[in-house]
Each structure stands twice: as C-alpha cells, then as structure tokens.
Motif scaffolding. Structure first.
Motif, PDB file in Angstrom:
ATOM      1  N   PHE A  55      -3.806   3.273  -6.966  1.00 29.21           N
ATOM      2  CA  PHE A  55      -3.282   2.065  -6.345  1.00 29.21           C
ATOM      3  C   PHE A  55      -3.910   1.843  -4.963  1.00 29.21           C
ATOM      4  O   PHE A  55      -4.365   2.804  -4.316  1.00 29.21           O
ATOM      5  N   PRO A 112       1.925  -0.118  -5.756  1.00 28.43           N
ATOM      6  CA  PRO A 112       0.740  -0.343  -4.927  1.00 28.43           C
ATOM      7  C   PRO A 112       1.135  -0.530  -3.469  1.00 28.43           C
ATOM      8  O   PRO A 112       2.192  -1.094  -3.165  1.00 28.43           O
ATOM      9  N   ASN A 113       0.282  -0.044  -2.567  1.00 23.42           N
ATOM     10  CA  ASN A 113       0.491  -0.155  -1.118  1.00 23.42           C
ATOM     11  C   ASN A 113       1.706   0.629  -0.624  1.00 23.42           C
ATOM     12  O   ASN A 113       2.246   0.334   0.444  1.00 23.42           O
TER      13      ASN A 113
END
Length: 434
Positions: free
Chosen positions: A121, A408-409
């Motif tokens: 990710f 993600p992130n």
C-alpha cells in the motif's frame, strides 16, 4: 490485529474531545506512590527518541508471519542488554523476556506482536519498507517499540519491583497462529503469569486509550452453504441478497460496517449510543464457486452477542427454504470460527481505576461497542490467563495521520509510543502490588 475482510479506506470527519469514562466500579486499590510514576514519566521521556528510532527500524525492515528472524534477533539482544533473562526456544521466532523484581509479588505478562503484512500500500513516511510487498501496515512495529520501552522502564525499577514481568514478543499474529502455537508448545510450562495485558494501536485519537470488559471485537464466523446444482448469476445475487437481509440486525439508522465511524464522538466507540453494538451483518458480498459437482456460497458474518451465534445457521436455512431452494440445499456449516478477544471484567475495571487515579479521568475512556472486521489471537492467551486488551490511539487528524489498520496510507503518530510506555509501565507496577 488480524483483518478478516477487505481493507477499508476511510475519510474521517472532525473529532471532538473524548468523553469522560464511565463511573468506576469495584474495590478500591492500594494508594500509588506518585513519585514512582513521576519517575516512570521522566524515564519514558528520556528513552522516547530512541524508541521512535527502533520503531522506524522495524518499519523499514518488516518480516512476514513465520519469517521474523531479524526482528527476533534485535529484540533478544535488546532485552539481554537490559539484564533480562531471555527465552527463544518456545515456538518459531518468539521471544520471552523475564524481569524478576527484587521483591516478592505476583507474575504478570505483557504481549507484543511482531509480524508485518503482505501488501504494498502507499506508505507516506520517509522510513518506508525496504522489502517489496511487505509492510508494517497494522502497527506491530509500534507495539514492539512500546513493549521494549516498558521493559526498559521497569528494568530501572528492578530493586523496588514486586514480582515478575514476562515480556512476550509473539510472531505470526496476522495468520492467527502464533499465540496458539506458543501455548501448544509449552509456553505455560516455562512461565506462569497470573494476568496478561496487551494493546493495539488503532484509528482513535493519539493520547486516548479505550477499554471495556468482555468482548472488544465482534464474533466472526465464515459460513459455507452447499447447494446441489449451480445457480446462475442472477439467481445467486437474488438469493444471497435475501439471505443477507434476513441475517442483518442493527440499531435503526446505524451502519456498523462503516468502520471509519469508530472515532466519531456521536456514534463511535466512546459514546454509550454507539452504532457499534448489538448488531449482526454479513461482511460484504458472498463468494460463489463450483467444485466436484456442487455449488458453494461463502461469506463472513459479524455478531456481537455470543448467545445468538447458534441461531445463525437456522436463520440461513430458513431464508433459503423461504425462497424456494429447500430441495437444493445440501448443508450449511462454519468453516472458520476464531475466538474473539474477551477482557476479564474484574481486571478491566481495576486497570481503569488505576490509570484514572494516576493520570486523570480522561486518561482511559470507556469503550461501548465491538469492532467488526478485525480480531486478534491474543484471545488464545486470554483462554488460559485472565487478561485485558486495550485500544491505543494512533491518529492525529490535524496532521492528517490516520491509523486505520490494513488500509492504504496507514500512519501512526509516534507520540502513541510515549503514551503506551508511560501508561502501561505504571499499570504493571501497580498490578504487581495488588
């Protein structure tokens, strides 16, 4: 923290201050020595920058479940340098550090998980993973830094420490295997803790800790339905929609599958009116496939009430029969039934009392719900040892740091390390005395 469905990427709205914890219950505890806990805070501050660097080292060098060799070596050497007895012969790449205080007392364990995730990710930090396709996207790097920090702080108090603390660094949590295998391989023949504690960093605000007695997560059951003959896509979609509708139960207007709302001050975990209580729902669409002449439908179900688990299969059967597929149905079964984290009620209340007494009413917040989609094999330890599992805030919304695991992130405000080391060093010191 094992995630049992697809990753949820969320956008979080404005967050208000955490509400105060619920009224305390239970027996009054021995008065803490405030000077000791001021020393704990000072010692935490002194090692904080070092712990941040350790966390970043783990983050840059993640290892998947069953492959935690370098992680094990670092932890083993760090604990030995602190003067702890270290065992690495229990299971896989597990490490157990043993800190024996100079005074008599009880025996307590602290658990930290070690493994990383198989994903790639987006990771918006300077200290990105150096291993392609492997990432600490769940916060275990933070957990290990906190575990080592607690060990270092408590080692400084060895002369006055009452009892023994076992620091369990557990591999293979993401595969829901490590805790169970450590127990199967004789962990409790080598150590004998009377209580066990652990935490997981998550999307609540940094500085906040949530806990509740009993279930922290929803129960997860993976269901398999076997039919005699294949159904076309249209019939499959229609049937599974009707099954889902018949199974779903939640408070009117709430949407417990919208996991980003766990931090919402009005419907999140810290509000008695939370959307994350008293629910049952399927976790996404059914998967379907043909095998050996039969047709199968599978899905995950999330249920908060243990007494209603036995009703899941009869409810599915009724929905299938009511929709004209009685003669097609072969069987309905659970194909995955991991235990869920269940906090010991007495210890959860005692821990809340201790931390509120030491660090103020808002230092630990009551959790009123159960989180879906996630789970943790810490539950296997709790089956053998009374224990408590905490949620530790890792998000800083002003900085755009959102600690939504497996997404993600995913980022963590590293101030959570300071909070974790200080708070739980104090908790262990006080629990050893009580």
């Amino acid at each position: 923290m094992q995630k049992l469905t697809v990753a949820v990427l969320c956008v979080l709205s404005s967050i208000l201050s955490a509400q105060k914890s619920a009224n305390k219950q239970g027996t009054m505890l021995n008065s803490p020595d405030k000077a000791v806990h001021q020393a704990v805070q000072n010692e935490t501050d002194q090692i904080f920058n070092k712990l941040v660097e350790i966390r970043r080292r783990f983050h840059e060098n993640p290892e998947l479940a069953g492959q935690e060799a370098q992680t094990q070596e670092f932890i083993k050497n760090y604990l030995r340098d602190l003067g702890l007895e270290v065992k690495t012969d229990i299971y896989g790449h597990a490490v157990v550090g043993i800190l024996k205080g100079d005074k008599a007392g009880k025996k307590i364990a602290w658990r930290s998980d070690m493994d990383a995730l198989p994903n790639d990710f987006p990771d918006p930090v300077a200290f990105k993973s150096k291993v392609k396709g492997v990432q600490h996207g769940c916060g275990h790097d933070v957990h290990m830094a906190i575990g080592l920090g607690i060990a270092e702080v408590l080692a400084k108090h060895k002369k006055d420490l009452k009892g023994t603390v076992y620091f369990i660094f557990q591999p293979e949590e993401e595969t829901f295997k490590g805790a169970k295998e450590m127990l199967n391989k004789g962990l409790l023949s080598k150590i004998d803790p009377q209580e066990i504690y652990g935490l997981h960093v998550t999307a609540i605000p940094v500085g906040q800790i949530l806990v509740k007695p009993n279930e922290m997560f929803a129960y997860q059951k993976r269901v398999r339905i076997q039919m005699k003959n294949d159904l076309n896509k249209e019939d499959t979609d229609a049937l599974t929609k009707k099954i889902s509708n018949s199974l779903s139960r939640f408070i009117d207007g709430s949407k417990p599958w919208e996991i980003q709302n766990i931090v919402d001050p009005k419907i999140g975990l810290s509000n008695p009116g939370t959307a994350f209580k008293d629910y049952r729902f399927p976790g996404g669409k059914f998967s379907s496939y043909s095998k050996n002449g039969a047709y199968f439908l599978e899905t995950d179900l999330y249920e908060t009430n243990a007494s209603r688990l036995d009703q899941i299969i009869p409810d599915i059967k009724k929905a299938i029969e009511d929709n004209g597929y009685k003669d097609q149905l072969v069987s309905i079964s659970f194909i995955q039934e991991n235990p869920t984290v269940i906090n010991n009620e007495k210890l959860a209340v005692a821990a809340t009392d201790i931390l509120q007494n030491l660090y103020g009413k808002d230092s630990i917040v009551s959790d009123y719900g159960q989180v879906p989609f996630f789970n943790d094999d810490f539950s296997y330890f709790q089956q053998k040892i009374p224990g408590v599992y905490f949620f530790l805030g890792g998000s800083n919304f002003e900085k755009g740091v959102i600690a939504m695991n497996h997404s993600p992130n995913f980022q963590v405000d590293e101030e959570s390390i300071r909070t974790g080391v200080k708070t739980f060093s104090s908790l262990l010191i006080e629990r050893l005395k009580n």
